[in-house]
Design a protein around this motif. Structure first.
Motif, PDB file in Angstrom:
ATOM      1  N   LEU A 155       5.871   6.013  -9.449  1.00  0.00           N
ATOM      2  CA  LEU A 155       6.315   5.377  -8.216  1.00  0.00           C
ATOM      3  C   LEU A 155       7.732   5.816  -7.849  1.00  0.00           C
ATOM      4  O   LEU A 155       8.423   6.442  -8.650  1.00  0.00           O
ATOM      5  CB  LEU A 155       6.244   3.857  -8.372  1.00  0.00           C
ATOM      6  CG  LEU A 155       4.856   3.290  -8.698  1.00  0.00           C
ATOM      7  CD1 LEU A 155       4.929   1.792  -8.944  1.00  0.00           C
ATOM      8  CD2 LEU A 155       3.874   3.608  -7.580  1.00  0.00           C
ATOM      9  N   GLN A 184       0.848  -1.179   0.000  1.00  0.00           N
ATOM     10  CA  GLN A 184       0.000   0.000   0.000  1.00  0.00           C
ATOM     11  C   GLN A 184       0.884   1.229   0.000  1.00  0.00           C
ATOM     12  O   GLN A 184       1.919   1.254   0.670  1.00  0.00           O
ATOM     13  CB  GLN A 184      -0.873  -0.029   1.251  1.00  0.00           C
ATOM     14  CG  GLN A 184      -1.789   1.140   1.405  1.00  0.00           C
ATOM     15  CD  GLN A 184      -2.684   0.978   2.622  1.00  0.00           C
ATOM     16  OE1 GLN A 184      -3.177  -0.093   2.891  1.00  0.00           O
ATOM     17  NE2 GLN A 184      -2.871   2.057   3.341  1.00  0.00           N
ATOM     18  N   GLN A 185       0.481   2.250  -0.762  1.00  0.00           N
ATOM     19  CA  GLN A 185       1.246   3.490  -0.837  1.00  0.00           C
ATOM     20  C   GLN A 185       0.292   4.663  -0.934  1.00  0.00           C
ATOM     21  O   GLN A 185      -0.818   4.525  -1.435  1.00  0.00           O
ATOM     22  CB  GLN A 185       2.128   3.524  -2.090  1.00  0.00           C
ATOM     23  CG  GLN A 185       3.201   2.500  -2.149  1.00  0.00           C
ATOM     24  CD  GLN A 185       4.038   2.672  -3.412  1.00  0.00           C
ATOM     25  OE1 GLN A 185       4.173   3.750  -3.948  1.00  0.00           O
ATOM     26  NE2 GLN A 185       4.595   1.578  -3.892  1.00  0.00           N
ATOM     27  N   GLU A 186       0.739   5.818  -0.470  1.00  0.00           N
ATOM     28  CA  GLU A 186       0.024   7.061  -0.735  1.00  0.00           C
ATOM     29  C   GLU A 186       0.646   7.663  -1.980  1.00  0.00           C
ATOM     30  O   GLU A 186       1.868   7.784  -2.069  1.00  0.00           O
ATOM     31  CB  GLU A 186       0.147   8.015   0.444  1.00  0.00           C
ATOM     32  CG  GLU A 186      -0.672   7.583   1.633  1.00  0.00           C
ATOM     33  CD  GLU A 186      -0.736   8.664   2.698  1.00  0.00           C
ATOM     34  OE1 GLU A 186      -0.741   9.856   2.362  1.00  0.00           O
ATOM     35  OE2 GLU A 186      -0.771   8.268   3.866  1.00  0.00           O
ATOM     36  N   VAL A 187      -0.205   8.010  -2.949  1.00  0.00           N
ATOM     37  CA  VAL A 187       0.298   8.532  -4.216  1.00  0.00           C
ATOM     38  C   VAL A 187      -0.526   9.742  -4.639  1.00  0.00           C
ATOM     39  O   VAL A 187      -1.651   9.936  -4.191  1.00  0.00           O
ATOM     40  CB  VAL A 187       0.248   7.458  -5.333  1.00  0.00           C
ATOM     41  CG1 VAL A 187       1.154   6.284  -5.010  1.00  0.00           C
ATOM     42  CG2 VAL A 187      -1.176   6.985  -5.575  1.00  0.00           C
TER      43      VAL A 187
END
Length: 93
Positions: A73, A49-52
């Motif tokens: 990314l 999971q990432q904040e983008v």
């Protein structure tokens, strides 16, 4: 899921690409929802999971079904961002 039926959407079918073998012992279901509607997205693997920050695809690629935009990314690669509303609507069909 919690005493209700959850429609499943297989991403490889929705996007028209080849999925991994169905003989696997394990599959993952990611539950997404919009308002009161929920669907389960059947995926072959989870990568984290990432904040983008979501960027527009521009007018040339703006009409891709189920794609909300893209992001760059940390390693410089581009990832497409899926639109949960499209999956909920597809699950109703």
């Amino acid at each position: 899921m919690r005493d209700s039926v959850l429609p499943l959407v297989r991403l490889h079918r929705l996007f028209g690409c080849q999925g991994e073998s169905l003989s696997r012992d394990t599959c993952y279901v990611v539950v997404v929802g919009v308002a009161e509607k929920r669907v389960g997205l059947v995926v072959s693997r989870l990568m984290g999971q990432q904040e983008v920050a979501i960027k527009s695809l521009g007018s040339f690629l703006a009409n891709l079904p189920a794609i909300a935009g893209s992001t760059i990314l940390g390693d410089g690669s581009v990832a497409l961002i899926v639109d949960p509303l499209a999956f909920v609507q597809h699950g109703d069909n």
